[in-house]
Design a protein around this motif. Structure first.
Motif, mmCIF file in Angstrom:
data_model
loop_
_atom_site.group_PDB
_atom_site.id
_atom_site.type_symbol
_atom_site.label_atom_id
_atom_site.label_comp_id
_atom_site.label_asym_id
_atom_site.label_seq_id
_atom_site.Cartn_x
_atom_site.Cartn_y
_atom_site.Cartn_z
ATOM 1 N N TYR A 1 0.828 -1.220 0.000
ATOM 2 C CA TYR A 1 0.000 0.000 0.000
ATOM 3 C C TYR A 1 0.865 1.274 0.000
ATOM 4 O O TYR A 1 0.785 2.087 -0.924
ATOM 5 N N SER B 1 3.736 1.318 -2.928
ATOM 6 C CA SER B 1 3.340 1.606 -4.317
ATOM 7 C C SER B 1 3.102 3.103 -4.507
ATOM 8 O O SER B 1 3.485 3.680 -5.536
ATOM 9 N N HIS B 2 2.509 3.764 -3.502
ATOM 10 C CA HIS B 2 2.316 5.218 -3.614
ATOM 11 C C HIS B 2 3.663 5.948 -3.568
ATOM 12 O O HIS B 2 3.851 6.964 -4.247
ATOM 13 N N SER C 1 0.579 -8.500 -1.129
ATOM 14 C CA SER C 1 0.404 -7.551 -2.240
ATOM 15 C C SER C 1 0.389 -8.319 -3.549
ATOM 16 O O SER C 1 0.455 -9.547 -3.553
ATOM 17 N N LYS D 1 0.437 -6.559 -9.622
ATOM 18 C CA LYS D 1 -0.423 -5.624 -10.388
ATOM 19 C C LYS D 1 -0.235 -4.189 -9.918
ATOM 20 O O LYS D 1 -0.347 -3.252 -10.697
ATOM 21 N N SER D 2 0.021 -4.003 -8.621
ATOM 22 C CA SER D 2 0.196 -2.627 -8.130
ATOM 23 C C SER D 2 1.383 -1.975 -8.830
ATOM 24 O O SER D 2 1.358 -0.780 -9.135
ATOM 25 N N ARG E 1 0.434 -0.973 -12.277
ATOM 26 C CA ARG E 1 -0.416 0.228 -12.238
ATOM 27 C C ARG E 1 0.427 1.488 -12.016
ATOM 28 O O ARG E 1 0.138 2.533 -12.584
ATOM 29 N N ILE F 1 -4.342 2.725 -7.728
ATOM 30 C CA ILE F 1 -3.666 1.997 -6.644
ATOM 31 C C ILE F 1 -4.300 2.413 -5.315
ATOM 32 O O ILE F 1 -4.821 3.523 -5.180
ATOM 33 N N ASP G 1 -5.285 -2.780 -0.249
ATOM 34 C CA ASP G 1 -5.961 -4.011 -0.676
ATOM 35 C C ASP G 1 -5.738 -5.110 0.360
ATOM 36 O O ASP G 1 -4.991 -6.051 0.123
ATOM 37 N N TRP H 1 -11.026 4.555 -5.027
ATOM 38 C CA TRP H 1 -10.253 3.310 -5.226
ATOM 39 C C TRP H 1 -11.163 2.090 -5.034
ATOM 40 O O TRP H 1 -11.186 1.181 -5.850
ATOM 41 N N TYR I 1 -6.925 -5.789 -6.194
ATOM 42 C CA TYR I 1 -6.190 -6.124 -7.418
ATOM 43 C C TYR I 1 -6.651 -7.444 -8.019
ATOM 44 O O TYR I 1 -6.203 -7.824 -9.093
#
Ligand code: NAD
Ligand code: UFG
Length: 339
Positions: free
Chosen positions: A12, A15-16, A37, A40-41, A44, A190, A193, A329, A337
């Motif tokens: 989480y 990825s940001h 995780s 896919k993140s 993205r 993103i 998740d 989101w 995801y």
């Protein structure tokens, strides 16, 4: 431009942060075993930024795998997000939590030392202040007695990193103490998740709103706070990610150990979160008041003056933004995801 390794970077916050670093012109390498995780993140983040990430599927506890990455990629700094983070599970499985969360930092430090990588930023938590420090929390306060094994792993990792830096003047360490990250990238591509039943408030709220769960239980309404529910310092994950970019800029120029709180300094109650979410998004969040959750403190929030003064960082997003982006989101990705 510098090359930054994000250990646990598919998650989480990672990825940001990857998106923010790429936007700021850094190159990003991610090592993740996807225990919590999905690759896919990372795809993205590449779509959002239009830039490439070098991705390794690797366990950060595997020092040889980490050394290989350091040698192949010429890493300038590491941000260490990798670890398990479910507070309740850590109470049930303390040995697993100590093993997994402490082995990650020990292996990383071994691999860094052998390959000459000297900069590390660690994802720590407000929870290291323990139960006794007065609020708002300040970096100069001592670490306190933690209430669960997860929190102890954060406190112990801080100690390990401080000791390592004391012994090696070349090593630079930044400890970032996050408060309560919520929200998602404004693109809605993103976000958070969680696997299974969410432990944290906002993913539970969004899953109730989207119809995946029936009802939110608010844990306790008899706390000594204005409306009786616990108050926390919620911070938008995009603001938090920008804090990492500032910390990377800083660590490239400074030696030694530095500690920064990353929060807004403004506490909101659980009831205020639910009401704001409903108002901003025009949706209902069914909720009931239940008993207190063991280990919860009534209220804590940050003094983030140091991050503002030293890093030149401050939050820009409001609680409305956090609620809107969390919902955006969840709505676009009702199953996260997974398709
Ligand atoms: P997350 O679970 O989404 O991300 C952690 C990532 O690390 C995941 O991608 C996971 O697959 C990976 N990982 C775990 N163990 C690994 C290992 N041994 N090897 C390789 N990869 C591994 O969690 P997050 O919310 O993004 O949190 C990131 C960090 O920030 C964690 O260390 C967490 O404890 C810390 N933190 C989070 C919060 C919060 O509320 N989210 C608050 C304070 C601190
Ligand atoms: N809450 C509910 N119902 C729920 C979930 C949470 O009422 O279903 C309440 C909690 O009782 C608490 C507040 O919402 O009052 C926030 O709870 P979270 O679980 O979202 O967050 P915490 O403050 O307990 O802990 C979080 C992270 C930890 C981290 C800590 C401090 O989960 O990793 O912030 O940074 F250590």
């Amino acid at each position: 431009m510098s090359n930054i390794l994000l250990a646990g970077g598919a998650g989480y916050i990672g990825s940001h942060t990857a998106a923010a670093l790429l936007d700021a012109g850094y190159d990003v390498v991610i090592a993740d075993n996807f225990v919590n995780s999905s690759p896919k993140s990372v795809e993205r983040v590449e779509q959002i930024t239009g830039k490439q990430i070098v991705l390794y599927e690797a366990d950060v506890r595997d020092a040889d795998a980490m050394k290989r990455i350091f040698r192949e990629q010429k890493i300038d700094a590491v941000i260490h997000f990798a670890g398990l983070k479910a507070v309740g599970e850590s109470v049930q499985k303390p040995i697993m939590y100590y093993r997994k969360n402490l082995d990650t930092v020990l292996s990383l430090l071994d691999a860094m030392q052998e390959t000459g990588v000297n900069n590390i930023i660690f994802s720590s938590s407000a929870t290291v202040y323990g139960e006794k420090n007065p609020i708002p929390y300040l970096e100069t306060m001592p670490r306190g007695a933690c209430t669960n094994p997860y929190s102890w792993t954060k406190s112990m990792t801080e100690q390990i990193l401080e000791d390592a830096a004391k012994a090696d003047p070349e090593l630079s360490v930044i400890l970032l103490r996050y408060f309560n990250p919520i929200g998602a990238h404004p693109s809605g591509m993103i976000g958070e998740d969680p696997q299974g039943i969410p432990n944290n408030l906002m993913p539970y709220v969004t899953q109730v709103a989207v119809g995946k769960r029936e009802c939110l239980t608010i844990f306790g309404n008899d706390y000594p706070t204005p409306d009786g529910t616990c108050r926390r310092d919620y911070i938008h994950v995009v603001d938090l990610a920008r804090g990492h970019v500032k910390a990377i800029d800083y660590i490239m120029q400074h030696k030694g150990v530095a500690v920064f709180n990353l929060g807004t300094g403004i506490p909101y109650s659980v009831t205020e979160i639910v009401e704001t979410f409903e108002r901003v998004n025009g949706v209902k969040v069914n909720h009931v008041y239940g008993p207190r959750r063991a280990g919860d403190l009534p209220e804590f929030y940050a003094n983030s003056d140091k991050a503002r003064e030293v890093l030149g960082w401050q939050t820009e997003k409001t609680l409305d933004d956090m609620c809107r982006d969390s919902w955006n989101w969840q709505k676009q990705n009702p199953n996260g995801y997974r398709v």
